[in-house]
Design an enzyme around this catalytic site. Sequence first.
Site, PDB file in Angstrom:
ATOM      1  CG  ASP A 427      -1.965   1.018   1.154  1.00 48.03           C
ATOM      2  OD1 ASP A 427      -2.319   1.497   0.227  1.00 48.03           O
ATOM      3  OD2 ASP A 427      -2.378   1.384   2.373  1.00 48.03           O
ATOM      4  CD  GLU A 430      -0.143   5.438  -4.270  1.00 47.66           C
ATOM      5  OE1 GLU A 430       0.038   5.600  -2.747  1.00 47.66           O
ATOM      6  OE2 GLU A 430      -0.711   4.395  -4.347  1.00 47.66           O
ATOM      7  CG  ASP A 503      -8.465   4.408  -0.178  1.00 45.78           C
ATOM      8  OD1 ASP A 503      -8.097   2.973  -0.108  1.00 45.78           O
ATOM      9  OD2 ASP A 503      -7.591   4.930   0.296  1.00 45.78           O
TER      10      ASP A 503
END
Length: 818
Positions: A427, A430, A503
């Site tokens: 997770d 980015e 999300d």
Amino acid sequence: MEDNILNPKIVANEIVKEEEDFRHLNNPADGIKPITKKYLGVPTHVDKIGNKFYFTDGDAKVEIVVVNIEIIRVRLAPHGVFLPDFSYAVPELKHKHVPVELIENDTEFIVSTGKVNCHIRKADFFISFSDSNNVVTSSDAKAMHWEENTKFGGYYVFSTKECHADENFFGLGDKPTELNLRGKRLTNWNTDAYSFGWNQDPLYRSIPFYISVNEGIAHGIFFDNTFKAYFDFGSEDKTKTSFWADGGELQYYYIHGPHMMDVVKSYHILTGTHPMPPIWALGYHQCRWSYYPEAKLRAVAKGFRANKIPCDALYLDIDYMDGYRCFTWNRKYFPEPKKMIQELAADGFKTVVIIDPGIRVDDNYPVFKEGKQNNYFCRRSDDYFMEGHVWPGRCQFPDFTNPEVREWWGGLFDELVEMGVAGVWNDMNEPAVFGSGTFPDDVRHQYDGYRGSHRKAHNVYGMQMVRATYEGLRNIRKNKRPFTITRAGYSGLQRYASVWTGDNVASWEHLKLGNIQCQRLSMSGIPFCGTDIGGFSGEPDGELFTRWIQAGAFSPFMRAHSAGDTKEREPWSFGEPYTTINRKFIELRYRLLPYLYSTFWEHHRYGFPILRPVVMQEQHVLKNHFRQDEFTYGDKILICPVLEPGQKSRMVYLPHGNWYNFWTQEVVTGGEEVNVPTPLETIPVFIKAGSVIPEYPVMQYTGEFAIEEVKLNVYYSDYEANSFFFEDHGESFAYEQDIYSEKKFVVNGDERSLHIQQSMEGLYTPRYDNYHFNVIGLPFTPSKITVDSKEVTDFSVSDEKVLEFKFSKTFKTIQIHK
Ligand code: MIG
């Protein structure tokens, strides 16, 4: 077109101004210095080195590389010097030595493979491509151009091509917008986008690959540039398609069609396919932020078995860690993780844990200490550490673009694997940083020896993190297939991980959006994808959750997930009738597992996507360019999820051919839209006539018991049709040594008979002995069945006219006669 880039864009339904670093492209009207773009001049000189052709205008140089007869790469060096040929997306440029001709006439140079011609126009250096029928498929509307970057060095690079009246565009990964990208301008810059909205851009992944379809002919462009990049599909000027980037090289691959499927397959030749996943990873997964303490996780596990709802994987989100420190355990919540994981495993549950890139600055924390000692953390331009706040507090971040760091990181999974952890969820890669969003531009990266600032490494950071994870797991677990999932990534990430769309929100709009995103990811080279079923934030009602489970049953990756501040979200949380329907669809997922697994093999080996939007089946029908609800799952099963509340029926387009309604077995002729009832209990599912769909018995988890026989559902057709059936051990890489079984069935019928043939490749022999045939849709009453010239007398025909019999799995030919 680039002259007006300060357009406001819509982000999460708010108008925001473009960020500061768009200013290089500013509009003279804003009073800032106008841009001095340079365009290629006249090509005057030609060089040929092997399959590479060089053209120059005296200063700038253009390289044309023939990769194979369908793929040509174009590169521009504004001052004649190319950067080293290195790409994370294309680890190895698999050149095929093909005969190439260089033709020169009065007006142009032509590099021709026979299948694709690349034209370089003498007057102005415009580059275009045509096919063997001399149909021009793509042509420059401006010569390639650039602008010097005085701050960072290098160039902003631009390509502008003609866009035709009915040309449509697909691909680019996870963009949350219509499937057809015509008329849109989009940006690639990996971004943590909590509760993203329709049209929000960019999101978590950057896949600079698109497919164009014009007058029935498809081609692809893969702009292999990791910098912040932009695509404009006739948005600013409807006659032009452009792509450009803030740095790096203007380097793109032209990929010949003529079918979209050819383009996608060729794209996979460049960037690789997804390795075979462990078969359990294709089962149902249950996740939440977070299941803790241990008693809670065990209660969820129990709930699945008590409710008889199949499930293969349970997830631990960040709260399992000690103060969110990666590779540690919160012993208050999970006092004996190894014991817990093993007991869950004994009950058929794999444990998947989350890992984030941020490492807490803490000298008592071994991972930080090691990283610090070995210089593994990213630094700013002036050598300060890159620091930012994420879940653990103040953090530093490993430079995953350094191979040594990747190896170290991969090794850190040792203990988790030893405890029995079966998969790793990556997770925040980015990379996401609280407050600032991500790293500043000046952060330095090792970039496998090719060095760069964060401008160059940002979009590949997450992919290199999950690569480290994948390779680490593969090393530690020897010959066992890793299971990894990532949020961020760049082209080629499919070699290392599955993805989820991030999300999302518990709304009908997001169910619709997720359906498009998964189709788009599939055609952009990312086969193993899924959404947070039910929606991450917000509360779905029972109906929405059930509709999402129904759609999710046909997602390559099937996982329910939810934020911690929402109500419980297990498949039984909504009571009846929802629990029963959810169970039925999750069971269907397991029944069709051998089909999904076979489809995965078709991806891995041949480069087919798993989900295929109808436009990929019939690109010559313009109307299909605008369909985005229905898709096929593999090439045999057509799905159309129900995407509206209270929907009693809906229109579904079926491509040409005959289709069986899966629920009623009624045959419908495709080529048009049909109205299909959609009571809460079903969604439209159709099976292509001529298919052989393998089916396993329902299990509560993969491998729960030994399979005694495999059902083969044979759908009669009066034309010849092929199906694949792939099986292997399901866990190891033995398939790379040909230890697998790939069966091919050919079905063909007429009014009096049906023939089924089987052929087999590979060295694996499944344990079960027999097939249980279910022959559906016979237009006659069968009276004689011969298998390999032996007559089968033991058969039955049900009220629904389904013919059933059993025979050895080694059969070669079956004839069913009237
Ligand atoms: O800042 O780990 O997208 O799936 O549950 C939020 C907590 C961090 C974002 C992920 C989500 C996950 C959550 N994470």
